[in-house]
Design a protein around this motif. Sequence first.
Motif, PDB file in Angstrom:
ATOM      1  N   SER A  66      45.884  19.089 -23.381  1.00 57.13           N
ATOM      2  CA  SER A  66      45.065  20.082 -24.074  1.00 57.13           C
ATOM      3  C   SER A  66      45.006  21.395 -23.295  1.00 57.13           C
ATOM      4  CB  SER A  66      43.655  19.537 -24.299  1.00 57.13           C
ATOM      5  OG  SER A  66      42.923  19.550 -23.092  1.00 57.13           O
ATOM      6  N   LEU A  67      45.426  21.381 -22.045  1.00 59.46           N
ATOM      7  CA  LEU A  67      45.418  22.599 -21.220  1.00 59.46           C
ATOM      8  C   LEU A  67      46.806  23.216 -21.137  1.00 59.46           C
ATOM      9  CD1 LEU A  67      43.166  21.168 -18.375  1.00 59.46           C
ATOM     10  CD2 LEU A  67      42.465  22.639 -20.259  1.00 59.46           C
ATOM     11  N   LEU A  81      42.479  27.179 -20.608  1.00 57.36           N
ATOM     12  CA  LEU A  81      41.609  26.879 -21.748  1.00 57.36           C
ATOM     13  C   LEU A  81      42.042  27.584 -23.035  1.00 57.36           C
ATOM     14  CD1 LEU A  81      38.176  26.988 -19.882  1.00 57.36           C
ATOM     15  CD2 LEU A  81      39.353  24.960 -20.738  1.00 57.36           C
ATOM     16  N   ASN A 126      43.984  26.851 -25.475  1.00 58.92           N
ATOM     17  CA  ASN A 126      43.918  26.060 -26.709  1.00 58.92           C
ATOM     18  C   ASN A 126      42.489  25.962 -27.222  1.00 58.92           C
ATOM     19  OD1 ASN A 126      46.648  25.429 -27.050  1.00 58.92           O
ATOM     20  ND2 ASN A 126      46.519  23.799 -25.502  1.00 58.92           N
ATOM     21  N   TYR A 127      41.552  25.806 -26.287  1.00 60.23           N
ATOM     22  CA  TYR A 127      40.154  25.672 -26.705  1.00 60.23           C
ATOM     23  C   TYR A 127      39.625  26.975 -27.278  1.00 60.23           C
ATOM     24  CZ  TYR A 127      40.181  21.151 -24.418  1.00 60.23           C
ATOM     25  OH  TYR A 127      40.468  19.857 -24.074  1.00 60.23           O
ATOM     26  N   SER A 128      40.010  28.090 -26.669  1.00 61.55           N
ATOM     27  CA  SER A 128      39.488  29.353 -27.200  1.00 61.55           C
ATOM     28  C   SER A 128      40.137  29.631 -28.552  1.00 61.55           C
ATOM     29  CB  SER A 128      39.701  30.504 -26.211  1.00 61.55           C
ATOM     30  OG  SER A 128      41.048  30.884 -26.190  1.00 61.55           O
ATOM     31  N   LEU A 172      40.824  27.256 -30.674  1.00 62.40           N
ATOM     32  CA  LEU A 172      40.065  26.395 -31.595  1.00 62.40           C
ATOM     33  C   LEU A 172      38.816  27.105 -32.111  1.00 62.40           C
ATOM     34  CD1 LEU A 172      39.807  22.710 -30.313  1.00 62.40           C
ATOM     35  CD2 LEU A 172      41.004  23.587 -32.301  1.00 62.40           C
ATOM     36  N   LEU A 173      38.178  27.877 -31.201  1.00 63.79           N
ATOM     37  CA  LEU A 173      36.948  28.575 -31.570  1.00 63.79           C
ATOM     38  C   LEU A 173      37.180  29.567 -32.701  1.00 63.79           C
ATOM     39  CD1 LEU A 173      35.250  29.370 -28.126  1.00 63.79           C
ATOM     40  CD2 LEU A 173      34.478  27.776 -29.891  1.00 63.79           C
ATOM     41  N   TYR A 198      47.895  22.061 -28.566  1.00 64.71           N
ATOM     42  CA  TYR A 198      46.809  22.477 -29.436  1.00 64.71           C
ATOM     43  C   TYR A 198      46.177  21.263 -30.121  1.00 64.71           C
ATOM     44  CZ  TYR A 198      44.288  25.483 -32.690  1.00 64.71           C
ATOM     45  OH  TYR A 198      43.305  26.116 -33.398  1.00 64.71           O
ATOM     46  N   ALA A 258      43.899  19.442 -27.831  1.00 61.56           N
ATOM     47  CA  ALA A 258      42.560  20.038 -27.709  1.00 61.56           C
ATOM     48  C   ALA A 258      41.661  19.546 -28.852  1.00 61.56           C
ATOM     49  CB  ALA A 258      42.662  21.565 -27.711  1.00 61.56           C
ATOM     50  N   PHE A 269      38.173  17.276 -28.692  1.00 63.37           N
ATOM     51  CA  PHE A 269      36.975  17.569 -29.475  1.00 63.37           C
ATOM     52  C   PHE A 269      36.490  16.314 -30.201  1.00 63.37           C
ATOM     53  CE2 PHE A 269      34.878  18.701 -33.414  1.00 63.37           C
ATOM     54  CZ  PHE A 269      33.971  19.668 -33.020  1.00 63.37           C
TER      55      PHE A 269
END
Lengths: 288, 290
Positions: B36-37, B51, B53-55, B57-58, B260, B263, B267
């Motif tokens: 995920s990173l 991060l 991928n996480y941002s 996702l947001l 992606y 990530a 979640f």
Amino acid sequence: MKLSKLERTAAYLALALFSAATVLPLLTAFFTSMKGDEEFSLGAMRLLPASWHPENYARAMRMGDWPTYFKNSAIVTAVAVAGSLAFNSLAGFSFARLRFKGKQPIFLTLLVGMMVPAQVVVIPQFLILKSIPLFGGNDWLGAGGNGWLDSYYALIVPELAGAFGVFMARQFYLQFPRALDDAAYIDGAGYLRLFFSVYLPQSGPLLATLGIFKFVAVWNDFFHPLIYTNSEAMRTLQLGLQVFRGEHQVQYNLLMAASLLVSLPIVVMFFVFQKQFIRSMVASSVKG
Amino acid sequence: MQKGWNRVIPYLLILPNVLLFAVFVLVPILWIFYLSLTDYSMLSAPVWTGLANYSRLLHDSIFHRAVANTAWYWIGTVVPGMAIGLVLANLLSMKLRGLAAFRALIYLPGVISSVAVAMTWLWMLDPAQGPVNPLLEFFGIEGRNWLGDPATSLETVIVIGVWTGIGYAMIVFLAGIQSIPESLYEAASLDGASGFRKLWHITVPLLKPMTLFLFITATIRSFQVFDLVYVLTGGGPANSSTTIVTQIIGASFQEYRMGYAAAMAVFLLAATLVVTLIQYGIGSRNQAAE
């Protein structure tokens, strides 16, 4: 509870209504599977077929390689059930009745793993299956080929890693009195003799419960075969049903015939082992 | 104490399970966090992206849609499924003829594979040929393409989801009811309690453990819904019925954006763990109270 006539009638009515809601779609599927092709072009809606066409079942089986799908599902389910029963009962016995170092931390780790959804780990599992060394054209580093993907291994081996089954088996073997083990030890039995001649003969209910769970889970599994296989030769029944989709005109009579055939083994097992089936569902909720 | 072989045997007995568990569960959990990173398409080695991928996702509106849809599916299936299951279990706990048959018939949809269930409903709901629309029109409800219309696709999947899950809730509640001693009801009858009061003051409180169990398992299962959605609508039309797992599978095995998708999987894992921990919280508080 004593019931008045009115209450009794109301209860029957409600139960009949709900049973109809669950069974009518399945019954409709059956009647549809028996209808002739021409009935669909007429547009007139009727529940019962105008004429009965049981040959639809044979026709449906000719769309796609159904003997292969049946064979694949049967092999994968049989081996997964047998293998997981052996592994789960042995491990559950060891965790419940034997003493060894590191038992608690190992068991706790298994418990944590029980909570992880299959969908979360499917990507790394796919990558691991793909890079099994010396299989499917892979070199010894696991590169170059497809590993276990698109083979029976991919559909069976991950199914054997059941933390839930170990947990149920441990719970089951914990119920027996300590004196049983001591008696066997005094007679000079080792751990293996203790398992095979004392505990295994008593394991009927456990094996039935675990076996039913595994059978249903593997036979009905759509998710893993969809992702881990891609060739026609490795298709299982649940994937085979997809054969009927994608074209513009779906032949519903044949699709329903195939759906019912795929469900038949599970439904037969359900009605034959109904008591065990329901007991195992309850056991999973009370103990799990 | 046991010697020689008997010292190794406990380990040998758990070895197959532990090994398989390590390879197919433990390693994948750690791997999913790492993936995920990264940016990873399976064609070349993963590239570390922190991060990112996480941002992403947001800001991914389709993923937001998937989370909202999954939440809707959760609310839409869990509560109605349990409520109907409880009512049926109560009806089945009365001493009536033919109970075993009713029980089996109501449970039946729960054993059929979700693909076969989905196929059956595809036929039932077919706007041109299926029997549902004519039936609804008989009752004065205008028929439509329930699965093919973005306004109703998710709700239709939810109704089918409820249909498949009622039997299980019913069986678990029924087992709970049957373990309640008859004498409690008899005492209440002597005090002149009505059927409804007995249900509300005896049955419901004593079914608390089953209710909690069903709620948690149904919640976790609803977070993971995939087969039904995949076969009924494929997540469409226009992402109207997409869910978290449909997005994970789409991003990973169709678009090859493994990092992606990982990530999204993290979640999903976090959501599942939160629900499970809340269960432990409520469960242990209940035990303390008793």
